[in-house]
Scaffold this active site. Sequence first.
Site, PDB file in Angstrom:
ATOM      1  N   GLU A  51       0.823  -1.220   0.000  1.00  0.00           N
ATOM      2  CA  GLU A  51       0.000   0.000   0.000  1.00  0.00           C
ATOM      3  C   GLU A  51       0.850   1.260   0.000  1.00  0.00           C
ATOM      4  O   GLU A  51       0.544   2.234  -0.691  1.00  0.00           O
ATOM      5  CB  GLU A  51      -0.941   0.003   1.207  1.00  0.00           C
ATOM      6  CG  GLU A  51      -2.071  -1.033   1.143  1.00  0.00           C
ATOM      7  CD  GLU A  51      -1.652  -2.413   1.602  1.00  0.00           C
ATOM      8  OE1 GLU A  51      -0.492  -2.595   2.029  1.00  0.00           O
ATOM      9  OE2 GLU A  51      -2.499  -3.330   1.532  1.00  0.00           O
ATOM     10  N   HIS A  95     -10.173  -4.207  10.790  1.00  0.00           N
ATOM     11  CA  HIS A  95     -10.778  -4.019   9.462  1.00  0.00           C
ATOM     12  C   HIS A  95     -12.031  -3.152   9.530  1.00  0.00           C
ATOM     13  O   HIS A  95     -12.921  -3.294   8.697  1.00  0.00           O
ATOM     14  CB  HIS A  95     -11.148  -5.376   8.838  1.00  0.00           C
ATOM     15  CG  HIS A  95      -9.983  -6.204   8.391  1.00  0.00           C
ATOM     16  ND1 HIS A  95      -9.144  -6.857   9.276  1.00  0.00           N
ATOM     17  CD2 HIS A  95      -9.507  -6.500   7.158  1.00  0.00           C
ATOM     18  CE1 HIS A  95      -8.216  -7.507   8.603  1.00  0.00           C
ATOM     19  NE2 HIS A  95      -8.400  -7.312   7.314  1.00  0.00           N
TER      20      HIS A  95
END
Lengths: 326, 343
Positions: free
Chosen positions: A62, A131
Amino acid sequence: MRELAYYEAKLEGLREILAADERVHFITEIATGFLGLSPHRVHFRQIASSFPDRVIAPPISELAFCGVAIGAAMAGLRPIVDLITASFAFEAWPQIVNEAANAFYMSGGQTRAPVVFHLLHGLRGAGAAQHSHSPQAMLWNCPGLKIVLPSSPRDVKGLLKTAAASDSPTVFIDHVLLFEYRGSVPENDEAIPFGQAEIKRSGADVTVVATSLMVQRSLAVAERLAKDGIQVEVVDPRTIVPLDFDTIMGSVEKTGRVVVVDECHQSCGVAAELVARIAEAGFDKLKAPIRRVVTLDVPIPFSPRLEEFVSPSEARIAEAIRAAAR
Amino acid sequence: MDPIDQAHQSREWLIESCRRMLLIRHFEETLIGLQNQGHFAGHYHVYIGQEATGVPALSCLAPDDHIFTTHRNHGHLLARGAEPGRMYAEILGRRDGYNKGKGGTFHIAASHLGFHHTSGIVGGIIPLAAGAAYAAKARKTGQIAVCLIGDGALEEGAAPESFNIASLWKLPVLYLCENNGKYGAGRALGAAQSFSMAAYPLTDLPKVYKIPAQQVDGTDALAVYRVVSEVVGKIRQGQGPQFIETHTVRWPGSESNWPVVPVVTSVDLAWDASAAPEKFRDWYRASDPVLAFIRKIVEAGAATRAQLAEIDAQAVDLIDRAAKFALASPFPEPQEALTDVFA
Ligand SMILES: Cc1ncc(C[n+]2csc(CCOP(=O)(O)OP(=O)(O)O)c2C)c(N)n1
Ligand SMILES: [Mg+2]
């Protein structure tokens, strides 16, 4: 007028953006990108295969692929980069908050970085602590980023178009639990400018300012409370940077009673900032204390009962509106 | 020479390893059923196909070593002797779960077994393992740290940064990288370049940082044991970090994000895979590490098919009782959400 599901409007927006501008490249995981694990993700794969040179799957890197998108934006492209789960943005934090956000200002207005970061935020059911983040408030602490929070089929398409055309780095923060909502999306609709709040429901008694999924949740609560004689006005800022504060204050002046509903944690969340601004500008207009309905200040627990307990649920929203209306 | 003799493995070790592998297999098969019946929501990852890596590898460790693992943790915990009932309770969000329902499938922690922190963030544990190794070295405890990662974790910058530090500071850490991408829908392909990793074989990456690195067939329990026990010895002698890449063939059931069980594993399946649907049959015949281990034990005369069938029946029964235990465990009280925020 034509009705679409939220996910259909979102896909239509992406297809039109990719078709209209060759400078748009989309960095995303093909299997689970854009729509996450939604069963509709097959439709996204069709779009990906229509633009094989401009939809590109990155490694699980990322930090690097967000930085690549930012650098490509500085050099003439208009990349959209998909972090999928918003929590994964933390892996890319240095590039988003310290490079992209600062580039234009730090260069004295020379360097544009027209990049869009796409994130799926919030409690989605069983996401647990790692998450389920809603990083919009943290990002609001980074001047230089535009922040978009769509809540309806028409908005997701119109705001995505404006994001893709924006000359500033833009964080497009979506919610998987919105994907099934249906609503009207006119054919050949215009892009929706940033900084224009929308009154999603009119009412004279209590103003609810809500973002993202919380708009839909507040609308459902408002329908029920209407039967009890409480008329709720739901204001959706749609973008928090820039923020259409005039529309919010217009509603506050009308009702004098305010509840802010948002999925960030309580401390220094989006609701905290909105409440502060309303209190600063409109203290004399208020007939009751302002209330917040937000995620409790704990990491998100896995167990469904615990997750429900910490979340800004319909029950907690209804309770806050009733209290404000008294 | 008989491969079992080569590994100098006792009959007890073989039987116990087989028992643990079968326990993992049935745990996951039953878990898939529990989700399909709606007993828990959300995405989860099973360890089917990697049993012959986790069980022998973790049997090389001392009881107080530190272990860090990922979203694919179930097999690692069971290999170390975690209670399947408490694991199911965690995955079902119940009060008797190892994390009291706060963590779920991605985050099962059991600190008494060395599992301090199980992260669902790819690459998240790689620096942590080096940190635990740093502490063990500083405190001269003789412990080592083990970092159990997938091939995909090497794509994160946390991997090379941590390798560099672990190598510079000679930290007692073992990186066990389970490459489950071979021929499947995984990521790194082992010997070949993949769409997501330019460094191949993956062992090239740690080698750049002067970390000794080797590959081993992760479906061969005895080979895994040999390699891991050897490098663990070197780490304990103070030689610094080591890296092992294991290769397994992805279980075809994992190709969907929502797996179903094509056939319940049994000892008979090791000799006759016709009960498996055609799409899966090759995997059970050629790539299933548990069935391969069963055949090896019987062929070496360490146990009979009937003895292993008895062990299998006990594993099935244990898992059955574990699932019942979890289903009977209450959900936590909602206010429990507010506890455990600070130590
Ligand atoms: C930082 C981050 N990015 C993306 C993901 C989503 N994700 C979960 S598992 C996974 C693949 C991991 O592959 P690998 O490390 O090989 O493990 P395997 O699942 O194959 O065991 C990805 C991309 C994540 N959890 N964390
Ligand atoms: Mg893998």
